[in-house]
Write a protein that holds these residues in place. Structure first.
Motif, PDB file in Angstrom:
ATOM      1  N   MET A1140      85.402 -76.628  49.036  1.00 56.48           N
ATOM      2  CA  MET A1140      85.854 -75.567  49.922  1.00 56.48           C
ATOM      3  C   MET A1140      85.399 -75.874  51.348  1.00 56.48           C
ATOM      4  O   MET A1140      84.238 -76.219  51.568  1.00 56.48           O
ATOM      5  CB  MET A1140      85.286 -74.200  49.485  1.00 56.48           C
ATOM      6  N   ASP A1141      86.329 -75.723  52.251  1.00 51.50           N
ATOM      7  CA  ASP A1141      86.042 -75.798  53.689  1.00 51.50           C
ATOM      8  C   ASP A1141      86.195 -74.395  54.253  1.00 51.50           C
ATOM      9  O   ASP A1141      87.304 -73.848  54.300  1.00 51.50           O
ATOM     10  CB  ASP A1141      87.002 -76.767  54.389  1.00 51.50           C
ATOM     11  N   ILE A1142      85.058 -73.834  54.670  1.00 54.54           N
ATOM     12  CA  ILE A1142      85.028 -72.448  55.120  1.00 54.54           C
ATOM     13  C   ILE A1142      84.692 -72.440  56.605  1.00 54.54           C
ATOM     14  O   ILE A1142      83.692 -73.014  57.026  1.00 54.54           O
ATOM     15  CB  ILE A1142      83.989 -71.631  54.327  1.00 54.54           C
ATOM     16  N   GLU A1143      85.547 -71.803  57.361  1.00 57.08           N
ATOM     17  CA  GLU A1143      85.312 -71.728  58.798  1.00 57.08           C
ATOM     18  C   GLU A1143      84.086 -70.862  59.092  1.00 57.08           C
ATOM     19  O   GLU A1143      83.255 -71.222  59.917  1.00 57.08           O
ATOM     20  CB  GLU A1143      86.552 -71.160  59.493  1.00 57.08           C
ATOM     21  N   GLN A1144      83.979 -69.757  58.417  1.00 55.13           N
ATOM     22  CA  GLN A1144      82.845 -68.861  58.628  1.00 55.13           C
ATOM     23  C   GLN A1144      82.506 -68.195  57.300  1.00 55.13           C
ATOM     24  O   GLN A1144      83.318 -67.488  56.718  1.00 55.13           O
ATOM     25  CB  GLN A1144      83.167 -67.795  59.683  1.00 55.13           C
ATOM     26  N   ALA A1145      81.277 -68.445  56.854  1.00 55.32           N
ATOM     27  CA  ALA A1145      80.789 -67.864  55.605  1.00 55.32           C
ATOM     28  C   ALA A1145      79.602 -66.962  55.921  1.00 55.32           C
ATOM     29  O   ALA A1145      78.754 -67.297  56.754  1.00 55.32           O
ATOM     30  CB  ALA A1145      80.378 -68.957  54.621  1.00 55.32           C
ATOM     31  N   ASN A1146      79.568 -65.812  55.252  1.00 50.31           N
ATOM     32  CA  ASN A1146      78.532 -64.825  55.517  1.00 50.31           C
ATOM     33  C   ASN A1146      77.991 -64.311  54.199  1.00 50.31           C
ATOM     34  O   ASN A1146      78.748 -64.068  53.254  1.00 50.31           O
ATOM     35  CB  ASN A1146      79.082 -63.637  56.331  1.00 50.31           C
ATOM     36  N   LEU A1147      76.685 -64.144  54.184  1.00 51.25           N
ATOM     37  CA  LEU A1147      76.006 -63.506  53.072  1.00 51.25           C
ATOM     38  C   LEU A1147      75.110 -62.417  53.643  1.00 51.25           C
ATOM     39  O   LEU A1147      74.214 -62.697  54.445  1.00 51.25           O
ATOM     40  CB  LEU A1147      75.173 -64.514  52.270  1.00 51.25           C
ATOM     41  N   HIS A1148      75.367 -61.190  53.225  1.00 52.19           N
ATOM     42  CA  HIS A1148      74.583 -60.043  53.674  1.00 52.19           C
ATOM     43  C   HIS A1148      73.738 -59.558  52.499  1.00 52.19           C
ATOM     44  O   HIS A1148      74.283 -59.131  51.472  1.00 52.19           O
ATOM     45  CB  HIS A1148      75.487 -58.915  54.175  1.00 52.19           C
ATOM     46  N   GLN A1149      72.409 -59.605  52.691  1.00 50.38           N
ATOM     47  CA  GLN A1149      71.489 -59.101  51.687  1.00 50.38           C
ATOM     48  C   GLN A1149      70.980 -57.742  52.159  1.00 50.38           C
ATOM     49  O   GLN A1149      70.238 -57.656  53.145  1.00 50.38           O
ATOM     50  CB  GLN A1149      70.318 -60.066  51.483  1.00 50.38           C
ATOM     51  N   LEU A1150      71.387 -56.726  51.447  1.00 47.37           N
ATOM     52  CA  LEU A1150      71.021 -55.368  51.830  1.00 47.37           C
ATOM     53  C   LEU A1150      69.524 -55.166  51.631  1.00 47.37           C
ATOM     54  O   LEU A1150      68.943 -55.618  50.651  1.00 47.37           O
ATOM     55  CB  LEU A1150      71.809 -54.352  51.017  1.00 47.37           C
ATOM     56  N   ALA A1151      68.923 -54.445  52.584  1.00 45.70           N
ATOM     57  CA  ALA A1151      67.469 -54.327  52.616  1.00 45.70           C
ATOM     58  C   ALA A1151      66.996 -52.911  52.372  1.00 45.70           C
ATOM     59  O   ALA A1151      65.812 -52.630  52.581  1.00 45.70           O
ATOM     60  CB  ALA A1151      66.932 -54.828  53.960  1.00 45.70           C
ATOM     61  N   THR A1152      67.871 -52.034  51.957  1.00 51.08           N
ATOM     62  CA  THR A1152      67.457 -50.661  51.718  1.00 51.08           C
ATOM     63  C   THR A1152      67.885 -50.253  50.310  1.00 51.08           C
ATOM     64  O   THR A1152      68.654 -50.951  49.646  1.00 51.08           O
ATOM     65  CB  THR A1152      68.095 -49.699  52.745  1.00 51.08           C
ATOM     66  N   GLU A1153      67.370 -49.128  49.889  1.00 52.26           N
ATOM     67  CA  GLU A1153      67.740 -48.579  48.588  1.00 52.26           C
ATOM     68  C   GLU A1153      68.932 -47.641  48.686  1.00 52.26           C
ATOM     69  O   GLU A1153      69.323 -47.045  47.675  1.00 52.26           O
ATOM     70  CB  GLU A1153      66.546 -47.841  47.980  1.00 52.26           C
ATOM     71  N   ASP A1154      69.492 -47.513  49.861  1.00 57.42           N
ATOM     72  CA  ASP A1154      70.673 -46.680  50.059  1.00 57.42           C
ATOM     73  C   ASP A1154      71.901 -47.581  50.027  1.00 57.42           C
ATOM     74  O   ASP A1154      72.080 -48.423  50.913  1.00 57.42           O
ATOM     75  CB  ASP A1154      70.581 -45.939  51.389  1.00 57.42           C
ATOM     76  N   PRO A1155      72.760 -47.450  49.037  1.00 56.21           N
ATOM     77  CA  PRO A1155      73.927 -48.341  48.984  1.00 56.21           C
ATOM     78  C   PRO A1155      74.943 -48.070  50.075  1.00 56.21           C
ATOM     79  O   PRO A1155      75.822 -48.912  50.303  1.00 56.21           O
ATOM     80  CB  PRO A1155      74.520 -48.068  47.599  1.00 56.21           C
ATOM     81  N   TYR A1156      74.822 -46.946  50.765  1.00 57.70           N
ATOM     82  CA  TYR A1156      75.780 -46.618  51.817  1.00 57.70           C
ATOM     83  C   TYR A1156      75.296 -47.066  53.189  1.00 57.70           C
ATOM     84  O   TYR A1156      75.961 -46.813  54.183  1.00 57.70           O
ATOM     85  CB  TYR A1156      76.049 -45.110  51.829  1.00 57.70           C
ATOM     86  N   ASN A1157      74.131 -47.699  53.242  1.00 56.92           N
ATOM     87  CA  ASN A1157      73.602 -48.163  54.527  1.00 56.92           C
ATOM     88  C   ASN A1157      74.336 -49.420  54.948  1.00 56.92           C
ATOM     89  O   ASN A1157      74.551 -50.339  54.145  1.00 56.92           O
ATOM     90  CB  ASN A1157      72.098 -48.432  54.398  1.00 56.92           C
ATOM     91  N   THR A1158      74.718 -49.491  56.215  1.00 51.75           N
ATOM     92  CA  THR A1158      75.471 -50.647  56.729  1.00 51.75           C
ATOM     93  C   THR A1158      74.719 -51.409  57.809  1.00 51.75           C
ATOM     94  O   THR A1158      75.222 -52.418  58.301  1.00 51.75           O
ATOM     95  CB  THR A1158      76.812 -50.183  57.325  1.00 51.75           C
TER      96      THR A1158
END
Length: 2026
Positions: A1140-1158
């Protein structure tokens, strides 16, 4: 008178004589005539009377005898009709048939000769007829030898008369026979003598034309006809000779006429008939008797009337045929009351009336037939004997007729014909011996037919049938009443309530006519019932066989006639109402097809069929005799239901159109299918039976197809036939719903609307706007805008093939599937896999049921499958959530919002109440206020209830648990001949998966296919619930590559049996299912513009529910082995590579216990990522940035930037077998399990299942892509604290979700991948690295670390430890680092500070002050795993230098200045404040008041598995200072001499005793070490110290340094078990250098460093070096050249010299600590303490000093030389750098003393605790307010990114910044106050507790800490400013200082000095010795000075000296003349 009488008498006599004479003469003449003509003898017996007359034919022996003959008159008898009657008495006739043949010849000859002579006058004839008649009393006729010589025919006629009548034109002859009796006899004894009997009364009237001599009319009247035909008649020769006798020769003219021209048969016979014929028979009885079997048949007929009349005078019917006319005539036949009975009086034929008439006029020919009530019962058992008896006669007669019959051509009838018939009440029942009986009956049938011929042949007719019924079965012969309406009686094969057929046929005349024949048919049928059964087929076949088999010529003739009638123009209109078709089977009941209305409109061009109300239903058990025939909508549980169906066929364009209206419903199940299958098989068997009966000579279709199929493999293709024009098909379905029950409680539903299907030529196209598929009543799949096309080729697909040059096939068929939207929804906890598995099993069963016997061609020779082009605009896959969870969440949000709203209402009410109180004052009653608040509370409740009820009124409820959506999906699957077929597919598998060994015997594949794929997706989105972030977000995804799918054929043990319950009579059916899974092999290359993954532990509960939903999609294997985890399952199913050739890859690891936090997440960002997935390896290449996303100013903090990163993840699967041998996995069905040892479970995946996983991560930054960028790390203190929370969030233990009995989920928990790792290794390679650490944006203090090249390797192992106890708990994951190797080069550490207050950017401020703190040439770190006990013993003996941690530092250069000090203190202060704030705000802040020395045990320490090899011990350099003994002797001796000259002090053995008394050394030299934990080595290290008040610097260096940490075995100290840890620091080659000038010049502020040669120990000197001579050797006071650039020599720089103020020396430091944290594994090996008998007499001192934390520092020798400037600089450094105390510290101490004093005053603990809690709450409020302000500022900054010139936002941001600063200041003040208060509160509580303990037990006071400083010998020399001229010298020996801290806060100080002296070095000094002891100390134990002091605990913050004991032996040795010149030590 007498004369008269006489004359009369005479006359009479004359007359008599004349009479007699005449009689004699007549007799004579008659006798002669008879002799001559007849050759017979005539005799008359009496002369007077004519009596006994006898006529005898001598030749033929025939006689006629007349008894008497006379003449009479009606005058004499009134019975006579005429005046003259010739009367006969008895007439007897005897003849022989065998001799009577010549009798008729004379008559014929004579009649021919004398025909003209017989002529009479009409008048005379008329008179004769009126006067004359003949009467005979009786006639007896005996005919001998009728059939044989023994037969006799006797006829007796009584009272017969013969009358004549004439009118001049006609002669009428009337014969009346009153009684006729006739018998045919045969002589014999065993057989019947009577062959036939006949009796009747006959009247015959004939009319003959006188002139024409032709018969004009015949009238026959018969009464009481009774005939008996016996068995002997049919066995005799009489019937066989009859046709020969009756046959007449055909005239020659007729033969010629027949040969010349075709004539109508019977037309000549009609012309020969008289003009009028009347026949009337009354009361007729015919009996057939078979006496041998006592059987007889009796036929009775009441009336038979036949009338024929022809009128020759009228105009005939012209042109009846082409060459003949037909005269006018009329014919009528009437039968009444006919009855045929058997010997048992059972009716066989019963006829009420039959009337037939034919009338010919000048216009047309009209015929009619009327039949009423005809009942026929045919029983073959009774008629078989009669048929057998008549069989021979029938065969002979038929054979003779067939021989004489020739093919006759019938002429066309040109005259109009009108025919009408009416038949009513007819019932025919037939009972054949070998078939069941059947009956046919109807109420009425009427037929009207007209054959007209004006200008063309026009035929038309009307046929009407009323209630036709054909019954079959055992009781069908019994006549029944008509069945009730709307009911079907089982056994009625055909029922027609009414049938009407109207038709016309028009054929134009003339050969030149261009018009075609036309045919019009109009048919109406009501109440049609057809029943197909085996009984019906047998009966019908039997009937057809009786009719005679049809030859193949008939089919040929039909085909030829059909070919000739192609030009026929026809039109058919058929309408059928209430049509029911039944199939009946004795095994499976019946089936019913109901058609409410069937309409057929057909023509030569267009044919249309319409159906209204079509239903197919099953009657599984026929228990009743009748089945109701309901309307289609009223039939319960139909299998197929259709409200409307229309079929249209256009013959000119070969187009077929089918339209299905709404209501197409199909309800299918396997039992129903078996019922239908059996009914269809039975129907086909019936068809084959009838076909074999009709066409026995035709070849079956199977036999015709067999040669073709057998011929194809041999290479003989059939002859090319001309291409047929394909049928164009159009199908339209309004609504359709198909339901298939795959089990009793499992069904699949398919619903479609407006389906259209069309086929034109070779293309097929289908369209459906909406299609839905449901499972078990749940709507799962929904398709919209579905379009399917099958095209012979497509240009677009040719373009798709261009990117793949390996493809060989250029063009192929294409399946084009276009979908507007696809929606898949799975309900919560719905077991989809069970229904799907049942459906697949049913599909396999159907395949085996219908296609099991088909001969399948090999796949390699099969046709290439078509390509696939799939286009989907929108795709959605949804797992629905639990409704309870959704409502719970929504209610929680509602409660939160309602609490805020209620708080607002309460504030408004408070304001209003306050306003009322201001207005009314105290007059406002309290009750009124309480009512207001109560009403508000009640109103809040009502509002909450109303909002809860309207919660889903406007917005629908959230339903989705997981939503996967695709947009713009386009998939292309290309088939090619290069990889088509099993062999080529196996080659592709071997190429794509080379690491997996194939079985030696080959692979037998059930399923194999290979496609070249090309896929494109615009958006790929996966969302969990309504969380604001997508789990997966992929945009612009393009994929290309190969995909192979194979399914291996399972062995017999790998085939499971699935049971299908079909019910009776089939029972249970077992279906074999292949257990090996479908595997995929791929080689993909994809390009992605954006790839984003978001995940966090807060999503884990929802993901658990998703995992449970996914588990319900696929049924677990029937193999009882434990299921494979997902990683092993992926290894089993997926093989190959993926790039795979990906122009932009992102991984967001959520840091709170609130699943609605962005806002709170860690963002891994890859730019230009190249990802390659290989088997067991993942490779990532690209630029990696790791950002911290938080809703504050620290947002977008890129704390890790790694350009050109190549990260490789190697996976090593630890298995019992080959981890790549997935072909060797053999699944087993439960019934084929092998035997396993007891206690062990069977595991089919044992060799393939991975026990553990070794993961190796390698991050290589040395790979360059072209652009050079430096890796860097940027950290903030807030970032580190954020990462702590992040780590705590990610390492938190997840709770079980929806598990247990309550949720019906008792499956074992799945093992997570994190617990599967056994070993994890990490390798990092980087060319350079830069690390920035900032305390915060406000202070801008930080650290910068730079490294040029580095290598980091670490390896860790995991151990899963079970928890103790009976409760099942999760395993504890314990990681241990077994090895770590780090190698860094050119490391530099800077401290940075900035004068600015705030910086919004994350870049480095150009005004930042950067100062040097630390630099290294190289750093090497090694960590090894812990040794086992056996290895430990060998290590202790053989290699004592082995340590777990080894750190090797080379060329350490450190600098400590006031700037560094301020920055470091600032960083530490910030860290300390944050830590203190975190500790003080925690719930544990006030819980540490228990005085309990026992601490909670830590987590048990892991033991390294023996499988991990221990690394070899690292050889550390020895610091003993001994040179190599192998060197040359001279050089060695010279070196020893130089070393001795450098040393000024020689140690004696007496001092060793002092060092042995030090507690630190003694504690460190024990032999109870079990782990040498840490070793830090420093080579050529130096440190620069620079003060604040003086210029210059001090450089401290050491050639070698060691820091060791050892862990000792736990031991008992008193009654306490403690763990001892020792630290040992060894410093060798220490030197101190200082600048000599008061104002040294610094080159551009650069730092001064020593060269390595001046730091290294025992270097080889170069005697010819001028520089070495100038540096004055290694002695104290020598000058050394420095450098500013470490990488360049000092000669190349303008360096500055520094002076050595302390020569080379060594230092030893020891620190021993004791802890209660005991390793459990070691504690189990320790014996309990021994109990002494005299425990009370134990040494108290030993008890107190058993385990004491001790610090010891030892200097053996010190050579110091300083000038005043250096001394001042040293004091500056000591005071301002080493002993510096910040002013804030002093202020803090003062505050602490004040708070402590306040606590002393108010000693109530509860009040103190309350004040602390209130202050904690206030601080928490400040923290929350700061977080709120930061979030507001974050949102404003995000808005400013879009609108940077918004003044309002800028002003608001500035106000928020000021408010934030104020809040931070307030937070710092209150946090400091809280810290002081908590510490003082704890100290106060401890003091109170200690006082209580001291009052109770004074003997429990123990030593807790000991500090020791020892100098063996120290010499200090004071010099002038130049550093060379001495001023004074001080010498100290055996200096010892110790401090002891005890548990009661008391302390003891001890100072000892063995010897000291001070010498005056000034020139011209009188006294050289200034100060020394009075008495010399000869022994090392004697002291010159000793001080002892004991300090009690402070009281009110003031220290109290309890004891002070000085001792001194000082004495004055001399004094100077000038006291002012005496040097005094400062």
């Amino acid at each position: 008178m007498p004369l008269f009488f006489a004359a009369l008498l005479a006359l009479l006599l004359v007359a008599l004589s004349a009479l007699f004479l005449g009689r004699w003469l007549v007799v004579r003449l008659a006798t002669k005539w008879c002799q001559r003509k007849l050759q017979a003898e005539l005799k008359i017996g009496s002369f007077f009377w004519i009596q006994n007359v006898s006529l005898k034919f001598q030749q033929h022996q025939q006689t006629v005898e007349i008894d008497s003959l006379w003449i009479s008159s009606k005058l004499l008898s009134h019975d006579l009709p005429h005046y003259v009657a010739l009367c006969f008495g008895e007439v007897r006739i005897r003849t022989d048939l065998q001799k009577a043949s010549g009798l008729f010849a004379p008559f014929s000859q004579s009649t021919g000769v004398h025909q003209k002579e017989l002529s009479f006058s009409p008048s005379l004839l008329k008179i004769f007829c009126q006067l004359f008649s003949i009467h005979v009393d009786s006639i007896n006729i005996m005919v001998l030898k009728v059939a044989t010589s023994e037969s006799l025919w006797h006829i007796q006629i009584r009272d017969s008369s013969f009358l004549l009548d004439s009118d001049g034109k006609r002669l009428k002859c009337e014969v009346s026979l009153s009684q006729i009796n006739s018998k045919v006899l045969k002589s014999g004894q065993l057989e019947d003598t009577c062959l036939a009997e006949l009796s009747l009364t006959l009247k015959l009237c004939l009319e003959v034309g006188i002139r024409s001599r032709q018969l004009k009319a015949i009238t026959v009247d018969v009464w009481t006809l009774h005939a008996e035909l016996h068995e002997g008649l049919f066995h005799s020769q009489l019937l066989r000779q009859g046709p020969g006798l009756a046959s007449k020769p055909v005239p020659c003219s007729e033969v010629i006429e027949n040969l010349a021209e075709p004539t109508l048969p019977g037309l000549y016979l009609l012309q020969q008939l008289p003009d009028q014929i009347k026949v009337k028979m009354e009361i007729t009885s015919v009996v057939l008797s078979m006496n041998s079997q006592k059987r007889h048949l009796n036929w009775t007929l009441k009336l038979l009337h036949f009338l024929y009349h022809r009128d020759e005078d009228q105009l005939p019917l012209r042109s009846f045929t082409a060459n003949s006319d037909m005269a006018q005539m009329s014919t009528e036949l009437l039968l009444k009351d006919g009855l045929l009975l058997s010997q048992s009086r059972q009716r066989i034929v019963c006829l009420s009336s039959l009337k037939a008439s034919v009338q010919v006029t000048t216009i047309d020919l009209a015929a009619s037939l009327v039949l009423n009530t005809c009942i026929i019962h045919y029983r073959h058992l009774e008629f078989s004997h009669w048929l057998h008896m008549l069989a021979l006669e029938t065969q002979e007669s038929s054979s003779s007729v067939l021989k004489q019959t020739k093919r006759r051509t019938f002429p066309q009838i040109l005259a109009p014909i009108i025919f009408s018939t009416s038949i009513s009440n007819v019932n025919v029942s037939i009972q054949l011996g070998d078939t069941p009986p059947f009956a046919l009956g109807f109420n009425s049938i009427s037929l009207d037919y007209q054959h007209l011929r004006p200008q063309s042949i026009h035929q038309r007719g009307v046929l009407t049938v009323d209630h036709l019924c054909w019954r079959v079965g055992s009781d069908s012969h019994i006549q029944r009443a008509p069945h009730p309406p709307n009911m079907h009686v089982w056994g009625e094969a055909l029922v027609l309530d009414s049938f009407t057929l109207q038709g016309s046929y028009n054929q134009p005349l003339g050969l030149s006519s261009t018009q075609s024949d036309t045919l019009f048919l109009d048919c109406t049928i009501r109440g049609l019932q057809v029943e197909v059964s085996d009984t019906c087929a047998q009966c019908l076949s039997r009937i057809l066989s009786l009719m005679g088999p049809q030859s193949g010529k008939s089919a040929v003739s039909r085909e030829s006639s059909f070919g000739e009638s192609v030009s026929l123009l026809w039109k058919v209109d058929l309408k059928v109402e209430n049509m029911n078709l039944f199939t009946l089977s004795a095994l499976v009941g019946a089936s019913e097809i109901r058609l409410d209305t069937l309409t057929v409109l057909g023509s030569a061009e267009t044919s249309a069929v319409g159906v209204q109300g079509l239903v197919l239903a099953l009657v599984k058990s026929v228990t009743e005799k009748m089945q109701p025939c309901c309307k289609a909508p009223d039939i319960p549980t139909p299998v197929l239901s259709l409200s409307m169906l229309s079929i249209t066929y256009h013959s000119s364009i070969r187009s077929l159109e089918v339209q299905c209206g709404g209501g197409l419903t199909l309800l299918w199940s396997p039992p129903d299918h078996m019922y239908l299958y059996q009914h269809i098989l039975a129907t086909l068997q019936c068809r084959d039976l009838l076909r074999a009966t009709l066409f026995p000579e035709t070849v079956p279709l199977v036999a015709l197809e067999t040669p073709e199929t057998a011929c194809e493999p041999e290479g003989c293709p059939p002859e090319p036939s001309p291409p047929k024009r394909l049928l164009n098909l159009t199908l339209e379905v309004s609504t359709a719903k198909l339901t298939a029950f795959v089990a009793e409680d499992r069904f699949i539903t398919l619903a479609a609307e407006s389906v259209s299907l069309s086929r034109h030529g070779g293309s097929l196209q289908a369209y459906c706007p909406e299609l839905a598929a449901g499972f078990d009543g749940n709507s799962i799949f929904s398709f919209k805008e579905v379009e399917v096309q099958l095209l012979p080729e497509l240009e677009e697909m040719i373009l798709h093939r261009n990117p793949f040059p390996v493809l060989q096939t250029l063009r192929n068929r294409v399946w084009l599937l276009s979908l507007g939207s696809v929606s898949v929804e799975f309900p919560y906890q719905y077991d989809f896999s069970r229904t799907l598995d049942e459906a697949v099993g049913v599909q396999k069963w159907l395949k085996g049921l219908h296609g099991g016997t088909r001969s399948q061609a090999s796949p390699s020779s099969a046709r290439l499958p078509p390509d696939l082009l799939l286009k989907v605009q929108h795709f959605s896959w949804v797992f629905l959530d639990d409704i309870f969870e959704v409502k719970l969440r929504d209610n929680y949000e509602l409660m939160k919002d309602e609490s805020k709203e209620s708080a607002k209402r309460l504030q408004l009410l408070d304001a209003k109440v306050a306003a009322l109180r201001k207005q009314h004052g105290e007059l406002l009653p309290a009750r009124k206020i309480e009512e207001l608040y109560a009403s508000l509370e009640h109103k809040n409740i009502e509002i909450y209830i109303q909002r809860s009820r309207r919660l889903y009124g406007n917005t629908p409820m959230r339903r989705a648990l997981l939503t996967w959506s695709l947009a713009g999906l386009e998939l292309v699957a290309l088939a090619d001949a290069s990889f088509h077929g099993p062999e080529r597919v196996v080659e592709q598998v071997r190429e794509l998966d080379p690491g997996s060994p194939l079985p030696a015997a080959g692979v037998d594949l059930v399923t194999q296919w290979c496609r070249m794929l090309k896929c494109g997706v615009k958006t790929f989105l996966v969302r969990i619930r309504d969380y604001p972030r997508y789990l997966f977000e992929i945009r612009d995804w393009r994929l290309m590559g190969r995909l192979v799918g194979t399914e291996q054929s399972g062995q017999p043990c790998s085939r499971r049996r699935q049971i299908l319950h079909l019910g009776l009579p089939w029972g249970h059916v077992a279906v074999e299912r292949n257990m090996p899974p479908l595997k995929f092999y791929h080689d993909f290359h994809s390009e992605i513009f954006q790839y984003t993954v978001v995940w966090g532990p807060c999503w884990d509960p929802a993901w658990t529910l998703i995992g449970q939903s996914v588990d319900l999609l696929t049924k677990p294997s029937a193999d009882p082995s434990p299921p494979l985890p997902w990683w092993d399952k992926s290894r089993l199913l997926f093989h190959g590579g993926w790039h795979m050739d990906i122009e932009q890859a992102n991984l967001h690891q959520l840091a709170t216990e609130d699943p609605y936090n962005t806002t709170e997440n860690m963002h891994w960002e890859w730019n230009h990522l190249s990802f390659h997935w290989k088997p067991g390896q993942f490779v990532f290449k690209g630029d990696l940035d790791v950002n911290v996303r938080t809703a504050s100013k620290y947002d977008d903090c890129c704390f890790l930037h790694l350009p050109d990163l190549c990260m490789t993840l190697d996976l090593q699967w630890l298995c019992h077998g080959n981890p790549h041998d997935h072909h060797g996995v053999t699944l087993r069905a439960p019934e084929f399990l092998p035997e396993v040892p007891l206690g062990q479970l069977h595991d089919s995946y044992r060799a393939f299942r991975s026990e553990n996983l070794n993961l190796s991560i390698k991050m290589d930054l040395t790979w360059h892509s072209g652009t050079i960028s430096q890796p860097r790390i940027l950290l903030y203190s807030s970032t580190l604290r954020w990462m702590q929370n992040f780590w705590a969030t990610w390492t938190s233990v997840t709770r079980p979700i929806c598990r247990g009995k309550l949720f019906n989920n008792l499956k074992p928990s799945k093992k997570k991948l994190g617990q599967h790792y056994k070993q994890l290794s990490y390798t990092a390679l980087f060319p350079q690295l830069q690390v920035h650490y900032w305390a915060s944006f406000a202070q801008q203090r930080g650290i910068q670390i730079e490294c040029s090249q580095g290598h980091v390797f670490t390896r860790g192992t995991q151990r899963l430890i079970p928890q103790a106890g009976t409760v099942m708990r999760r395993l504890i994951s314990d990681w241990s680092v077994t090895q770590m190797v780090s190698d860094l080069s050119q490391v530099t550490v800077y401290l940075m500070a900035s004068p600015t207050e705030e910086n919004a950017d994350h870049c480095l401020d150009p005004l930042v002050t950067k100062t040097h703190l630390l630099s290294l040439s190289s750093l090497t770190y090694q960590r090894h795993s812990n040794r086992t006990a056996e290895e430990e013993l060998s290590t202790r003996v053989g290699d004592p230098a082995f340590h777990t941690h080894q750190l090797h530092l080379v060329d350490l250069r450190a600098s400590w200045t006031t700037t560094n000090r301020d920055i470091a203190f600032g960083l530490y202060d910030g860290y300390k404040k944050a830590a203190v704030l975190k500790r003080n705000l925690s719930t544990e802040a006030l819980k540490g008041l228990k005085i309990d020395p026992q601490m909670p045990a830590k987590k048990p320490k892991q033991s390294v598995p023996t499988s991990v090899p221990a690394p070899p011990p690292v050889n550390t350099p020895s610091f003993s200072g001994q040179p190599d003994k192998a060197s040359s002797g001279g050089a060695y001796m010279l070196q020893k001499l130089i070393e001795e000259t450098d040393r000024f002090v020689v140690f004696t053995e007496e001092e060793s005793g002092v060092s042995d008394q030090l507690c630190g050394i003694a504690a460190c030299q024990t032999d109870d070490i079990y782990n040498r934990n840490c070793l830090i080595e420093l080579v050529n290290c130096q440190m620069v110290l620079r003060g604040a008040e003086t210029e210059g610097c001090v450089i401290v260096s050491a050639a070698k340094a060691q820091l060791l940490q050892c862990q000792h075995h736990p031991a008992w100290y008193g009654d306490t078990l403690k763990q001892k840890t020792s630290w040992t620091c060894l410093l060798d080659g220490m030197q101190y250098f200082a600048t000599t000038e008061s104002s040294p010049t610094e080159l551009d502020g650069r730092q001064l460093w020593l060269e390595v040669k001046n730091i290294e120990e025992h270097r080889q000197r170069s005697l010819d070096s001028v520089q070495e001579l100038m540096e004055s050797g290694q002695a104290v006071g020598g000058m050394v050249t420095t450098t500013t650039d470490w990488n360049q020599p000092a000669e190349a720089q303008q360096a500055q010299q520094v002076q050595r103020i302390i020569s080379r020396c060594s230092c030893r430091m020891y620190y021993i600590s004791y802890s209660h944290d005991i390793d459990p594994e070691l504690a189990t090996q320790i014996k309990p303490p021994e109990v002494h008998e005299n425990q009370e007499k134990e040494d108290l001192l030993k008890k107190q000093e058993g385990a004491v934390d001790t610090f010891t520092l030892i200097h053996h020798e010190l050579e110091i030389s300083t000038n005043p400037a250096q001394y001042a600089m040293i004091l500056d450094i000591v005071n301002n750098l080493l002993l510096h105390v910040e002013p804030k510290r002093k202020e803090h101490s003062e505050k602490k003393q004040r708070v402590r004093f306040q606590l002393e005053i108010s000693s109530n603990p509860e009040e103190q605790r309350s004040s602390i809690l209130h202050l904690q709450e206030a601080v928490r409020q400040h923290v929350a307010q700061i977080r709120q302000l930061e979030k507001q500022m974050y949102s404003i900054m995000k808005s400013l990114q879009d609108d940077s010139k918004n003044e309002n936002l800028l002003d608001l941001n500035q106000k928020l910044q000021l408010q934030l600063n104020q809040e931070k200041a307030n937070l710092q003040l209150e946090s400091e106050e809280l810290n002081i208060l908590i510490r003082c509160f704890k100290d106060f509580q401890l003091q109170q507790a200690n006082k209580m303990e001291l009052r109770k037990q004074q003997e429990d006071v123990s030593v807790v800490r000991r500090t020791e400083f020892y100098f063996a010998q120290a010499r200090w020399r004071l010099t002038e400013e130049d550093g060379q001229l001495g001023i004074a010298e001080l010498e100290l020996q055996r200096f010892l200082y110790s401090k002891v801290n005890k548990s009661d806060d008391t302390a003891e100080h001890l100072l000892e000095l063995g010897w000291f002296t001070m010498n005056n070095l000034l020139p011209n000094a009188v006294y050289k010795v200034v100060l020394r002891p009075q008495s010399s100390c000869q022994s090392g134990r004697q002291l010159a000075l000793r001080l002892f002091s004991k300090v009690r605990p402070p009281v009110g913050g003031i220290s109290v000296k309890e004891h002070f004991e000085p001792f001194s032996s000082l004495g004055k040795c001399g004094a100077s003349h000038h006291p002012a010149d005496t040097p005094v030590l400062p």
